[in-house]
Design a protein around this motif. Structure first.
Motif, PDB file in Angstrom:
ATOM      1  N   ALA A  37       0.754  -1.198  -0.138  1.00  0.00           N
ATOM      2  CA  ALA A  37       0.231  -0.168   0.369  1.00  0.00           C
ATOM      3  C   ALA A  37       0.703   1.343   0.143  1.00  0.00           C
ATOM      4  O   ALA A  37       2.225   1.285   1.008  1.00  0.00           O
ATOM      5  N   ASP A  38       0.664   1.654  -0.180  1.00  0.00           N
ATOM      6  CA  ASP A  38       0.954   3.446  -0.387  1.00  0.00           C
ATOM      7  C   ASP A  38       0.358   4.292   0.854  1.00  0.00           C
ATOM      8  O   ASP A  38      -0.469   4.780   1.652  1.00  0.00           O
ATOM      9  N   ARG A  39       1.634   4.335   1.659  1.00  0.00           N
ATOM     10  CA  ARG A  39       1.732   5.073   3.242  1.00  0.00           C
ATOM     11  C   ARG A  39       2.260   7.065   2.371  1.00  0.00           C
ATOM     12  O   ARG A  39       2.922   7.072   1.856  1.00  0.00           O
ATOM     13  N   SER A  40       1.312   8.195   3.637  1.00  0.00           N
ATOM     14  CA  SER A  40       2.009   8.905   3.613  1.00  0.00           C
ATOM     15  C   SER A  40       1.706  10.012   5.191  1.00  0.00           C
ATOM     16  O   SER A  40       0.542   9.136   5.323  1.00  0.00           O
ATOM     17  N   ARG A  41       2.542  10.410   4.506  1.00  0.00           N
ATOM     18  CA  ARG A  41       2.321  11.739   6.469  1.00  0.00           C
ATOM     19  C   ARG A  41       2.453  13.018   5.749  1.00  0.00           C
ATOM     20  O   ARG A  41       2.716  13.254   5.413  1.00  0.00           O
ATOM     21  N   LEU A  42       2.297  14.172   6.462  1.00  0.00           N
ATOM     22  CA  LEU A  42       2.610  15.223   6.944  1.00  0.00           C
ATOM     23  C   LEU A  42       3.962  15.224   7.014  1.00  0.00           C
ATOM     24  O   LEU A  42       4.123  15.157   8.281  1.00  0.00           O
ATOM     25  N   TRP A  43       4.640  16.981   6.811  1.00  0.00           N
ATOM     26  CA  TRP A  43       5.480  16.642   7.617  1.00  0.00           C
ATOM     27  C   TRP A  43       5.964  17.989   7.197  1.00  0.00           C
ATOM     28  O   TRP A  43       4.928  19.553   6.491  1.00  0.00           O
ATOM     29  N   ALA A  44       6.167  18.705   8.572  1.00  0.00           N
ATOM     30  CA  ALA A  44       6.632  20.566   8.779  1.00  0.00           C
ATOM     31  C   ALA A  44       7.587  21.149   8.459  1.00  0.00           C
ATOM     32  O   ALA A  44       8.901  20.260   8.515  1.00  0.00           O
ATOM     33  N   VAL A  45       7.783  21.750   7.230  1.00  0.00           N
ATOM     34  CA  VAL A  45       9.304  22.452   7.006  1.00  0.00           C
ATOM     35  C   VAL A  45       8.915  23.999   6.697  1.00  0.00           C
ATOM     36  O   VAL A  45       8.302  25.037   6.594  1.00  0.00           O
ATOM     37  N   PRO A  46       9.889  24.253   7.797  1.00  0.00           N
ATOM     38  CA  PRO A  46      10.555  25.943   8.113  1.00  0.00           C
ATOM     39  C   PRO A  46      10.810  26.716   6.737  1.00  0.00           C
ATOM     40  O   PRO A  46      11.840  25.612   5.658  1.00  0.00           O
ATOM     41  N   THR A  47      10.487  27.558   5.859  1.00  0.00           N
ATOM     42  CA  THR A  47      10.452  27.613   4.970  1.00  0.00           C
ATOM     43  C   THR A  47      11.593  29.190   5.001  1.00  0.00           C
ATOM     44  O   THR A  47      12.507  29.324   3.880  1.00  0.00           O
ATOM     45  N   ASP A  48      12.599  28.850   6.565  1.00  0.00           N
ATOM     46  CA  ASP A  48      13.573  30.126   6.010  1.00  0.00           C
ATOM     47  C   ASP A  48      14.861  29.053   5.760  1.00  0.00           C
ATOM     48  O   ASP A  48      15.906  29.518   5.799  1.00  0.00           O
ATOM     49  N   GLY A  49      14.110  27.361   5.993  1.00  0.00           N
ATOM     50  CA  GLY A  49      15.656  26.495   5.535  1.00  0.00           C
ATOM     51  C   GLY A  49      16.727  26.485   6.931  1.00  0.00           C
ATOM     52  O   GLY A  49      17.598  25.889   7.650  1.00  0.00           O
ATOM     53  N   SER A  50      15.819  27.555   8.346  1.00  0.00           N
ATOM     54  CA  SER A  50      16.862  27.038   9.681  1.00  0.00           C
ATOM     55  C   SER A  50      16.890  25.302  10.178  1.00  0.00           C
ATOM     56  O   SER A  50      16.984  25.425  11.412  1.00  0.00           O
ATOM     57  N   ALA A  51      16.009  23.903   9.503  1.00  0.00           N
ATOM     58  CA  ALA A  51      15.588  23.520  10.192  1.00  0.00           C
ATOM     59  C   ALA A  51      16.006  22.346   9.327  1.00  0.00           C
ATOM     60  O   ALA A  51      14.911  22.683   8.315  1.00  0.00           O
ATOM     61  N   PRO A  52      15.872  20.699   9.800  1.00  0.00           N
ATOM     62  CA  PRO A  52      15.005  19.895   8.510  1.00  0.00           C
ATOM     63  C   PRO A  52      14.103  19.478   8.536  1.00  0.00           C
ATOM     64  O   PRO A  52      13.236  19.936  10.138  1.00  0.00           O
ATOM     65  N   ALA A  53      13.360  18.897   7.678  1.00  0.00           N
ATOM     66  CA  ALA A  53      11.900  18.657   8.168  1.00  0.00           C
ATOM     67  C   ALA A  53      11.211  17.652   8.522  1.00  0.00           C
ATOM     68  O   ALA A  53      12.539  16.779   8.899  1.00  0.00           O
ATOM     69  N   ARG A  54      10.369  17.625   9.320  1.00  0.00           N
ATOM     70  CA  ARG A  54      10.120  16.605  10.538  1.00  0.00           C
ATOM     71  C   ARG A  54       8.494  15.926  10.725  1.00  0.00           C
ATOM     72  O   ARG A  54       8.085  16.588   9.790  1.00  0.00           O
ATOM     73  N   PRO A  55       8.444  15.138  10.877  1.00  0.00           N
ATOM     74  CA  PRO A  55       7.444  14.241  10.696  1.00  0.00           C
ATOM     75  C   PRO A  55       5.832  15.071  11.368  1.00  0.00           C
ATOM     76  O   PRO A  55       6.130  15.823  12.914  1.00  0.00           O
ATOM     77  N   LEU A  56       4.910  15.330  11.119  1.00  0.00           N
ATOM     78  CA  LEU A  56       4.237  16.366  11.862  1.00  0.00           C
ATOM     79  C   LEU A  56       3.342  15.397  11.861  1.00  0.00           C
ATOM     80  O   LEU A  56       2.361  15.945  13.675  1.00  0.00           O
ATOM     81  N   THR A  57       2.379  14.178  11.587  1.00  0.00           N
ATOM     82  CA  THR A  57       1.664  12.981  11.808  1.00  0.00           C
ATOM     83  C   THR A  57       2.575  11.452  11.576  1.00  0.00           C
ATOM     84  O   THR A  57       3.417  11.651  10.828  1.00  0.00           O
ATOM     85  N   THR A  58       1.303  10.758  12.431  1.00  0.00           N
ATOM     86  CA  THR A  58       2.097   8.897  11.859  1.00  0.00           C
ATOM     87  C   THR A  58       0.504   7.967  11.618  1.00  0.00           C
ATOM     88  O   THR A  58       0.480   7.037  11.337  1.00  0.00           O
ATOM     89  N   GLY A  59       0.028   8.943  10.579  1.00  0.00           N
ATOM     90  CA  GLY A  59      -0.949   8.453  10.316  1.00  0.00           C
ATOM     91  C   GLY A  59      -0.287   7.336   9.115  1.00  0.00           C
ATOM     92  O   GLY A  59       0.116   7.247   8.562  1.00  0.00           O
ATOM     93  N   ALA A  60      -1.318   6.607   8.182  1.00  0.00           N
ATOM     94  CA  ALA A  60      -1.194   5.418   7.100  1.00  0.00           C
ATOM     95  C   ALA A  60      -1.613   6.433   5.823  1.00  0.00           C
ATOM     96  O   ALA A  60      -0.510   6.361   5.102  1.00  0.00           O
ATOM     97  N   ARG A  61      -2.993   7.206   5.439  1.00  0.00           N
ATOM     98  CA  ARG A  61      -2.901   7.894   4.629  1.00  0.00           C
ATOM     99  C   ARG A  61      -3.226   9.780   4.928  1.00  0.00           C
ATOM    100  O   ARG A  61      -4.738   9.722   4.635  1.00  0.00           O
ATOM    101  N   ASP A  62      -2.175  10.372   5.557  1.00  0.00           N
ATOM    102  CA  ASP A  62      -2.630  11.547   5.544  1.00  0.00           C
ATOM    103  C   ASP A  62      -2.202  12.451   4.488  1.00  0.00           C
ATOM    104  O   ASP A  62      -1.049  12.467   3.989  1.00  0.00           O
TER     105      ASP A  62
END
Length: 647
Positions: A37-62
């Motif tokens: 199955a395809d899995r997807s979750r949400l990631w938070a990304v600072p737009t100034d590039g000050s930090a790497p992307a981090r997972p925001l949710t842990t669902g199977a298909r977000d």
């Protein structure tokens, strides 16, 4: 690239940006081969590039995140592995998400009201309960229209898609309290799509086909309805194919994507570019803002993005999808992303533009875009890139038989060659073979093949005259162009002009069949998800295709999904049977439960198995040694009907 490498692929979708411009959120999809199955979750990304992307949710298909205008919430769709997507709400200050809807067939992408207190969306409304496992016990469908089914959905006559509005619970209410019921604000026998809010929150605009000839033409109008429900009014004039409306901040104009004039019968859409238009919110004809003859929107962003006094949209251009900024006041258009890239989505807020941008070795990364500068924000493709198995394509331009320029790409293995060559033809015809990651291309090149792709006449991204040149001449001018491009690039000594195969999907599969009916120069062919009855869509592309099935002598692999609603699977079976009866080596690769786009949206193990079968087929008829990744997938396999070489 190996067939197992599909598990390393990370594909970001359309981003959303917080109102202050500091944070982007995006859904990233991956293939889970173990779970098929395809899995997807949400990631938070600072737009100034000050930090790497981090997972925001842990669902199977977000998927499909959208910030609220006040920045307090992210609404998105989520589903269990075997469930339907429903709307969920995530507080940006921290806390657990809450499910908001429970539609039996799922809910569409959420759209926030200006006051951040309501969500609009679309959902299919079943008129008959067909949820039981025993399909034979269900009542029959009564079909009275031409548009009665859709690929990936099935029969739609008794489950039309309509607009809903959901009021959010009051602030401070306990999460255990029952949610307000969604309010259905449209109904009828038409499908509604692309809902958006007016600036005052009193009205909703959406796209639908509710006119008398809706079953027979391509017209799609913008309609408006009070947000509380009530009488619909048609905004556009019944002559255009409209999509993705958005009100300007003053509420006087609705900006949209449209093919502005489809002619007196509403059918003159083939090869017409979908361009940026505007229409008065009180009603009228869509007015093109960009030249329809030279513009064709190509990004999948679900709405028309208005920010900073401008519209932002992706436009197909010679294999790329460029990002344009079009001032609403009529000022000069600026190109924010150009070159060999494909814009897969765009969002803007707080003075920041964020786009998902890919190329031929990347499924996409988030990029912060300002005039003259692009800042890379993510590295979702790092694991796949680290394999060292991704290959760069080289753009080529040659003079075509019609006198115009033909563009395309050649992606070749490392080393001097000469390499066997595969001519791969895109679906369409009014699409383009662009600068985007192709798993097929990467896997074939890793196996030792040089892959040639081009945009023959009929393709998008090269102007209206180029796109409409196939009308009445399909299978002639486009086939001539494909062969001319192939012959031109075969002058390269690294390519083996004596060892060539041809493959195509959809329209490209039909065109591959036309070419094998013309010539025996190809060692083998792959015809996938193609329309093969009567050798093509004669009503549009021409009455007399230049080749017939009886002329084909080329070994052919026919690939199809058994639930393809565009071109039914019996067409593939008939083609396979006809080839075998005439003694032509042929195989039928039939995928259970799959629709038209097996390689893109099929189950992960089916995508993996498909790659393995393609590599096996080419290794048999166009061998280059031991192809990398030439093994079929595990688990649920397609039905394969084989012809041996002695056949």
């Amino acid at each position: 690239m190996h067939s197992d490498d599909v598990a390393l692929l990370r594909s970001p979708g359309v981003p959303t940006v917080s109102p202050d411009g500091r944070m982007a959120v995006v859904a990233v999809t991956r293939a889970d081969l173990g779970g098929d199955a395809d899995r997807s979750r949400l990631w938070a990304v600072p737009t100034d590039g000050s930090a790497p992307a981090r997972p925001l949710t842990t669902g199977a298909r977000d998927t499909d995140p959208v910030f609220s205008p006040d920045g307090r919430w992210v609404a998105y769709r989520a589903a269990d592995p075997d469930g339907r997507p429903q709307l969920h709400l995530l507080p940006t200050a921290g806390g657990a998400p809450r499910q908001l809807t429970a539609h039996p067939l799922g809910a569409g992408r959420p759209v926030w009201s200006p006051d951040s207190r309501r969500l609009a969306y679309t959902a299919r409304v079943p008129q008959v309960d067909r949820s039981g496992a025993d399909r034979a016990a269900q009542p029959p469908w009564l079909v009275t229209t031409l548009r009665w089914q859709a690929d990936g959905v099935g029969v739609v006559t008794d489950r039309r898609r309509h607009v809903f509005v959901l009021d959010l619970p009051p602030d401070g209410e306990d999460d255990a309290a029952p949610l307000p019921r969604p309010r259905q604000v449209t109904d009828g026998a038409a499908d509604d799509a692309d809902v958006t809010w007016s600036p005052d929150g009193a009205e909703l605009a959406f796209v639908s086909a509710r006119h008398a000839r809706a079953d027979r033409d391509r017209v799609r109008d913008v309609y408006a309805v009070p947000a509380a429900g009530g009488t619909l009014r048609r905004v556009t004039d019944g002559r255009a194919e409209c999509s993705r409306p958005a009100y300007d901040p003053a509420g006087r104009w609705i900006w949209l994507t449209a093919r502005p004039d489809l002619g007196p019968d509403g059918l003159d859409a083939a090869g017409r570019g979908a361009t940026l238009c505007r229409v008065r919110a009180t009603g009228g004809a869509p007015e093109p803002v960009l030249d329809p003859a030279g513009t064709d929107r190509g990004d999948p962003t679900p709405g028309t993005v208005l920010a900073g006094g401008a519209a932002l949209l992706g436009v197909r251009r010679a294999g790329a999808v460029e990002l344009l900024r079009v001032p609403l006041d009529g000022g000069p258009t600026a190109t924010l992303v150009d070159g060999p890239f494909t814009v897969h989505g765009v969002a803007a807020a707080g003075g920041v533009v964020v786009a998902t941008v890919g190329h031929d070795r990347s499924a996409g990364e988030l990029v912060a875009v300002t005039p003259g500068r692009r800042r890379l924000l993510t590295g979702f493709g790092r694991a796949l890139g680290a394999t060292g198995r991704l290959h760069r394509g080289a753009g080529r331009a040659v003079r075509g038989p019609g006198g115009g320029e033909l563009r395309g790409r050649v992606t070749a293995p490392d080393g001097p060659g000469p390499h066997p060559v595969l001519l791969v033809l895109h679906d369409g015809p009014h699409r383009q073979d662009g600068w985007a990651l192709s798993v097929d291309t990467q896997a074939l090149v890793s196996a030792g093949y040089a892959v040639v792709r081009c945009d023959p006449r009929g393709s998008a991204g090269h102007g209206e005259a180029h796109a409409r040149a196939v009308l009445g001449a399909g299978g002639a001018v486009d086939a001539d162009d494909a062969v001319a491009f192939l012959d031109a690039v075969l002058a390269d000594p690294a390519l083996d002009a004596d060892r060539v195969g041809v493959a195509g999907t959809g329209y490209g599969g039909w065109l591959a069949g036309v070419l094998t009916g013309r010539t025996t120069r190809f060692a083998a062919a792959v015809v996938e998800s193609a329309f093969t009855d009567a050798w093509g869509p004669e009503q549009v592309l021409g009455e007399d295709p230049p080749a017939r099935l009886g002329d084909v002598r080329t070994p052919t692999l026919v690939v199809h999904g058994d639930e393809d609603r565009r071109y039914p699977a019996e067409q593939a079976a008939r083609r396979y049977t006809d080839l075998r009866r005439r003694g032509v080596p042929a195989e039928l690769l039939l995928f259970p439960g799959e629709g038209a786009d097996i390689g893109g949206t099929g189950r992960p193990r089916h995508r993996q198995a498909r790659l393995g079968h393609l590599l096996r087929w080419w290794a048999r008829w166009l061998p280059v040694g031991d192809p990398a990744g030439g093994h079929a997938g595990r688990g649920r396999e397609p039905l394969t009907v084989r012809a041996t070489r002695s056949d």
